[in-house]
Design an enzyme around this catalytic site. Structure first.
Site, mmCIF file in Angstrom:
data_model
loop_
_atom_site.group_PDB
_atom_site.id
_atom_site.type_symbol
_atom_site.label_atom_id
_atom_site.label_comp_id
_atom_site.label_asym_id
_atom_site.label_seq_id
_atom_site.Cartn_x
_atom_site.Cartn_y
_atom_site.Cartn_z
ATOM 1 N N TYR A 9 -37.287 -18.902 -33.017
ATOM 2 C CA TYR A 9 -36.474 -17.589 -33.492
ATOM 3 C C TYR A 9 -36.240 -17.890 -35.028
ATOM 4 C CZ TYR A 9 -32.487 -14.461 -33.802
ATOM 5 O OH TYR A 9 -31.699 -13.451 -34.063
ATOM 6 N N GLY A 45 -32.842 0.394 -31.778
ATOM 7 C CA GLY A 45 -31.637 1.309 -31.736
ATOM 8 C C GLY A 45 -30.775 1.478 -30.585
ATOM 9 N N VAL A 103 -22.752 -11.649 -33.155
ATOM 10 C CA VAL A 103 -22.141 -10.260 -33.282
ATOM 11 C C VAL A 103 -21.797 -10.136 -31.726
ATOM 12 C CG1 VAL A 103 -22.749 -7.863 -33.654
ATOM 13 C CG2 VAL A 103 -24.056 -9.681 -34.937
ATOM 14 N N ASP A 121 -23.932 -28.113 -25.996
ATOM 15 C CA ASP A 121 -23.382 -27.539 -26.905
ATOM 16 C C ASP A 121 -23.916 -26.329 -28.138
ATOM 17 O OD1 ASP A 121 -20.382 -29.694 -27.099
ATOM 18 O OD2 ASP A 121 -20.507 -27.870 -25.992
ATOM 19 N N HIS A 177 -25.430 -14.017 -25.090
ATOM 20 C CA HIS A 177 -24.691 -14.843 -26.047
ATOM 21 C C HIS A 177 -23.198 -15.224 -25.214
ATOM 22 C CE1 HIS A 177 -27.293 -12.839 -29.044
ATOM 23 N NE2 HIS A 177 -27.686 -14.312 -29.204
HETATM 24 P P1 NAP Z 1 -30.227 -6.716 -28.467
HETATM 25 O O1 NAP Z 1 -29.049 -5.954 -28.036
HETATM 26 O O2 NAP Z 1 -31.217 -7.482 -27.433
HETATM 27 O O3 NAP Z 1 -31.269 -5.489 -28.957
HETATM 28 C C1 NAP Z 1 -32.760 -5.918 -28.958
HETATM 29 C C2 NAP Z 1 -33.435 -4.345 -29.478
HETATM 30 O O4 NAP Z 1 -34.647 -4.531 -29.832
HETATM 31 C C3 NAP Z 1 -33.471 -3.483 -28.193
HETATM 32 O O5 NAP Z 1 -33.309 -2.131 -29.019
HETATM 33 C C4 NAP Z 1 -34.706 -3.556 -27.808
HETATM 34 O O6 NAP Z 1 -35.207 -2.528 -27.139
HETATM 35 C C5 NAP Z 1 -35.447 -3.648 -28.908
HETATM 36 N N1 NAP Z 1 -36.817 -4.430 -28.767
HETATM 37 C C6 NAP Z 1 -36.818 -5.819 -28.161
HETATM 38 N N2 NAP Z 1 -38.179 -6.025 -28.144
HETATM 39 C C7 NAP Z 1 -39.057 -4.922 -28.445
HETATM 40 C C8 NAP Z 1 -40.276 -4.637 -28.730
HETATM 41 N N3 NAP Z 1 -41.303 -5.565 -28.287
HETATM 42 N N4 NAP Z 1 -40.368 -3.298 -29.225
HETATM 43 C C9 NAP Z 1 -39.604 -2.574 -29.591
HETATM 44 N N5 NAP Z 1 -38.521 -2.798 -29.416
HETATM 45 C C10 NAP Z 1 -37.791 -4.160 -28.952
HETATM 46 O O7 NAP Z 1 -30.044 -7.188 -29.873
HETATM 47 P P2 NAP Z 1 -29.202 -7.079 -31.039
HETATM 48 O O8 NAP Z 1 -27.929 -8.189 -30.367
HETATM 49 O O9 NAP Z 1 -28.819 -5.629 -31.053
HETATM 50 O O10 NAP Z 1 -29.819 -7.557 -32.305
HETATM 51 C C11 NAP Z 1 -30.201 -6.585 -33.153
HETATM 52 C C12 NAP Z 1 -30.667 -7.506 -34.566
HETATM 53 O O11 NAP Z 1 -29.727 -8.254 -35.019
HETATM 54 C C13 NAP Z 1 -31.717 -8.748 -34.187
HETATM 55 O O12 NAP Z 1 -32.908 -8.466 -35.094
HETATM 56 C C14 NAP Z 1 -31.430 -10.067 -33.995
HETATM 57 O O13 NAP Z 1 -31.744 -10.976 -34.370
HETATM 58 C C15 NAP Z 1 -30.117 -9.681 -34.878
HETATM 59 N N6 NAP Z 1 -28.875 -10.483 -34.873
HETATM 60 C C16 NAP Z 1 -28.226 -10.418 -33.820
HETATM 61 C C17 NAP Z 1 -27.106 -11.255 -33.595
HETATM 62 C C18 NAP Z 1 -26.270 -11.237 -32.288
HETATM 63 O O14 NAP Z 1 -25.197 -12.249 -32.192
HETATM 64 N N7 NAP Z 1 -26.338 -10.241 -31.391
HETATM 65 C C19 NAP Z 1 -26.709 -12.207 -34.661
HETATM 66 C C20 NAP Z 1 -27.567 -12.329 -35.678
HETATM 67 C C21 NAP Z 1 -28.391 -11.343 -35.898
HETATM 68 P P3 NAP Z 1 -35.144 -2.326 -25.465
HETATM 69 O O15 NAP Z 1 -33.589 -1.661 -25.524
HETATM 70 O O16 NAP Z 1 -36.146 -1.137 -25.226
HETATM 71 O O17 NAP Z 1 -35.329 -3.477 -24.852
HETATM 72 O O1 GFB Z 2 -23.794 -17.379 -28.406
HETATM 73 P P1 GFB Z 2 -24.327 -18.526 -28.291
HETATM 74 O O2 GFB Z 2 -25.112 -18.644 -26.982
HETATM 75 O O3 GFB Z 2 -25.520 -19.035 -29.124
HETATM 76 O O4 GFB Z 2 -23.065 -19.734 -27.993
HETATM 77 P P2 GFB Z 2 -25.319 -19.766 -30.748
HETATM 78 C C1 GFB Z 2 -23.467 -20.799 -27.596
HETATM 79 C C2 GFB Z 2 -22.217 -21.421 -27.494
HETATM 80 O O5 GFB Z 2 -21.120 -21.196 -26.712
HETATM 81 C C3 GFB Z 2 -22.487 -23.166 -27.161
HETATM 82 C C4 GFB Z 2 -20.844 -22.072 -25.821
HETATM 83 O O6 GFB Z 2 -21.464 -23.872 -27.884
HETATM 84 C C5 GFB Z 2 -22.169 -23.053 -25.779
HETATM 85 O O7 GFB Z 2 -21.852 -24.381 -24.925
HETATM 86 N N1 GFB Z 2 -20.901 -21.501 -24.273
HETATM 87 C C6 GFB Z 2 -19.698 -21.463 -23.443
HETATM 88 C C7 GFB Z 2 -21.611 -20.530 -23.739
HETATM 89 N N2 GFB Z 2 -19.712 -20.695 -22.318
HETATM 90 C C8 GFB Z 2 -20.988 -19.902 -22.598
HETATM 91 C C9 GFB Z 2 -21.763 -19.092 -21.680
HETATM 92 O O8 GFB Z 2 -21.505 -18.513 -20.831
HETATM 93 N N3 GFB Z 2 -22.835 -18.546 -22.386
HETATM 94 C C10 GFB Z 2 -23.624 -18.999 -23.667
HETATM 95 N N4 GFB Z 2 -24.546 -18.360 -23.997
HETATM 96 N N5 GFB Z 2 -22.709 -19.841 -24.193
HETATM 97 C C11 GFB Z 2 -27.329 -18.523 -31.191
HETATM 98 C C12 GFB Z 2 -28.942 -18.914 -31.402
HETATM 99 O O9 GFB Z 2 -26.557 -19.761 -30.845
HETATM 100 O O10 GFB Z 2 -26.680 -17.490 -31.916
HETATM 101 C C13 GFB Z 2 -29.535 -17.236 -31.253
HETATM 102 O O11 GFB Z 2 -29.313 -19.577 -30.444
HETATM 103 C C14 GFB Z 2 -28.755 -16.121 -32.156
HETATM 104 O O12 GFB Z 2 -30.954 -17.472 -31.932
HETATM 105 C C15 GFB Z 2 -27.265 -16.195 -31.921
HETATM 106 O O13 GFB Z 2 -29.199 -16.214 -33.432
HETATM 107 C C16 GFB Z 2 -26.483 -15.445 -32.935
HETATM 108 O O14 GFB Z 2 -24.261 -19.290 -31.440
HETATM 109 O O15 GFB Z 2 -25.052 -21.333 -30.139
#
Ligand code: NAP
Ligand code: GFB
Length: 319
Positions: A141, A13, A171, A275, A184
């Site tokens: 993952y 959360g 996201v 990439d 990200h």
């Molecule tokens: P986030 O900002 O990194 O937040 C992760 C959350 O999980 C935090 O509240 C963290 O608590 C908690 N957490 C991590 N390890 C834990 C543990 N061992 N015990 C209890 N809580 C723990 O992640 P998010 O981006 O909001 O992602 C939320 C969900 O969406 C995840 O399941 C992720 O895989 C999924 N998702 C995210 C993206 C994306 O682009 N961000 C895309 C697709 C799916 P603390 O704050 O205390 O560390």
């Molecule tokens: O969000 P990101 O790190 O993850 O994006 P993915 C990576 C893409 O952005 C690559 C470019 O094509 C990188 O070359 N990029 C450019 C950068 N500049 C940057 C930078 O400063 N930081 C980062 N991080 N990337 C993830 C998965 O894939 O998608 C995770 O690995 C997760 O598991 C997430 O599910 C949603 O979109 O490539």
């Protein structure tokens, strides 16, 4: 559906998605008598079965939105595939098994569009999750996330539990993890642009900028999560993403960050950096079948809101 108000436990959360759900709940999406509890890892380390049980014992939820996970961008995934595999398997099994033992009516968990097979036809849809190995960069993952779907299907078959999962695309939004090494792409670019502007230096983009992505604003995802919790009754997962037509190149995303941050300096692409997956184009046809009129926030508006939040909250932002 459940009679009487829900008591919803949101694991994860305190994260990007969790804080967006908290905001939409607080801004009026909650219904009469509902209770919402937003957890961080300080409330319970969900890698521990004992701590998981005690937090369920304490709150006795009727419903769970399960967001807690070890999460990171491409480069962190490439560095820590084992940690992403183990940590997420422990967390997911503890939460799903404990929810079942405590009689939780419904759990909505999270997969991701980056867990689909790397070699696939496009657009990707919900039926394709297990049709082949995921991209090498984040297989730890990806497999851990796929096991949530295996858990949900087997818990339905054995106990009739209708636990389900959503599959968000990338996201972004306020309260993201803006750490440059581990986060990200969008929060990384926002943070790097902030520093480049302050220091009068070029913006360093990693990779070629050619890969394609779909981005969903965290507040839009939050609204969709509430709909899934209340009204989506399938065990099968559902993709929550903008349409294929809204897919952007990383370069388009860079240009949007530069515009929103009013950065005037040079932009350099460091092609020595990976990439990652070239594309993972997902179809939102299933979502559109259920919610044909859902309106996504326009990308540039969402980007502006996120950049403004970061600049205004630089001191407290995760970075
Ligand atoms: P986030 O900002 O990194 O937040 C992760 C959350 O999980 C935090 O509240 C963290 O608590 C908690 N957490 C991590 N390890 C834990 C543990 N061992 N015990 C209890 N809580 C723990 O992640 P998010 O981006 O909001 O992602 C939320 C969900 O969406 C995840 O399941 C992720 O895989 C999924 N998702 C995210 C993206 C994306 O682009 N961000 C895309 C697709 C799916 P603390 O704050 O205390 O560390
Ligand atoms: O969000 P990101 O790190 O993850 O994006 P993915 C990576 C893409 O952005 C690559 C470019 O094509 C990188 O070359 N990029 C450019 C950068 N500049 C940057 C930078 O400063 N930081 C980062 N991080 N990337 C993830 C998965 O894939 O998608 C995770 O690995 C997760 O598991 C997430 O599910 C949603 O979109 O490539």
């Amino acid at each position: 559906m459940m009679d009487g108000p829900m008591r919803v436990l949101v694991t994860g959360g305190s994260g990007l998605v969790g804080r967006a759900i908290e905001r939409v709940v607080k801004e009026g999406e909650a219904r009469e008598g509902e209770e919402w509890i937003f957890l961080s890892s300080k409330d319970a380390n969900l890698m521990s079965a004992e701590e998981t049980r005690s937090v369920f014992q304490k709150h006795r939820p009727t419903h769970v939105i399960h967001l807690a996970a070890m999460v990171g961008g491409l480069y962190r995934n490439m560095r820590q595939n084992l940690d992403f595999w183990r940590n997420n398997v422990f967390i997911n099994d503890n939460v799903l098994q404990t929810a079942h033992e405590f009689g939780v009516v419904k759990v909505v968990s999270c997969l991701s569009t980056c867990i689909f097979p790397d070699k696939t036809t496009y657009p990707i849809d919900e039926t394709m999750i297990h049709n082949g190995p995921p991209h090498e960069s984040n297989f730890g993952y990806a497999y851990a996330k796929r096991m949530i779907d295996v858990h949900n299907r087997s818990c339905f078959q054995q106990y009739g539990r209708r636990y389900t999962a959503v599959i968000p695309t990338n996201v972004f939004g306020p309260h993201d993890n803006f750490n440059i090494e581990d986060g990200h792409v969008l929060p990384g670019l926002i943070h790097k642009t902030y520093l480049a502007k302050k220091e009068g230096k070029p913006l360093q983009v990693w990779g070629s900028g050619r890969p394609l992505r779909q981005f969903i604003y965290s507040l839009d995802l939050a609204r969709l999560f509430l709909w899934v919790l209340r009204d989506y009754d399938e065990v099968e997962p559902i993709i929550l993403s903008v349409g294929e037509e809204d897919e952007l190149s990383i370069k388009d995303a860079v240009d949007a960050v530069v515009e929103a941050m009013e950065f005037k300096g040079d932009v350099i692409y460091d092609t020595s950096k990976a990439d990652g997956q070239f594309k993972k184009t997902a179809s939102n046809a299933k979502l559109r079948k259920y919610l044909p009129d859902f309106k996504f926030t326009p990308f540039k508006a969402a980007m502006k809101e996120t950049c403004d939040w970061f600049v205004a909250n630089y001191d407290i932002a995760r970075k």
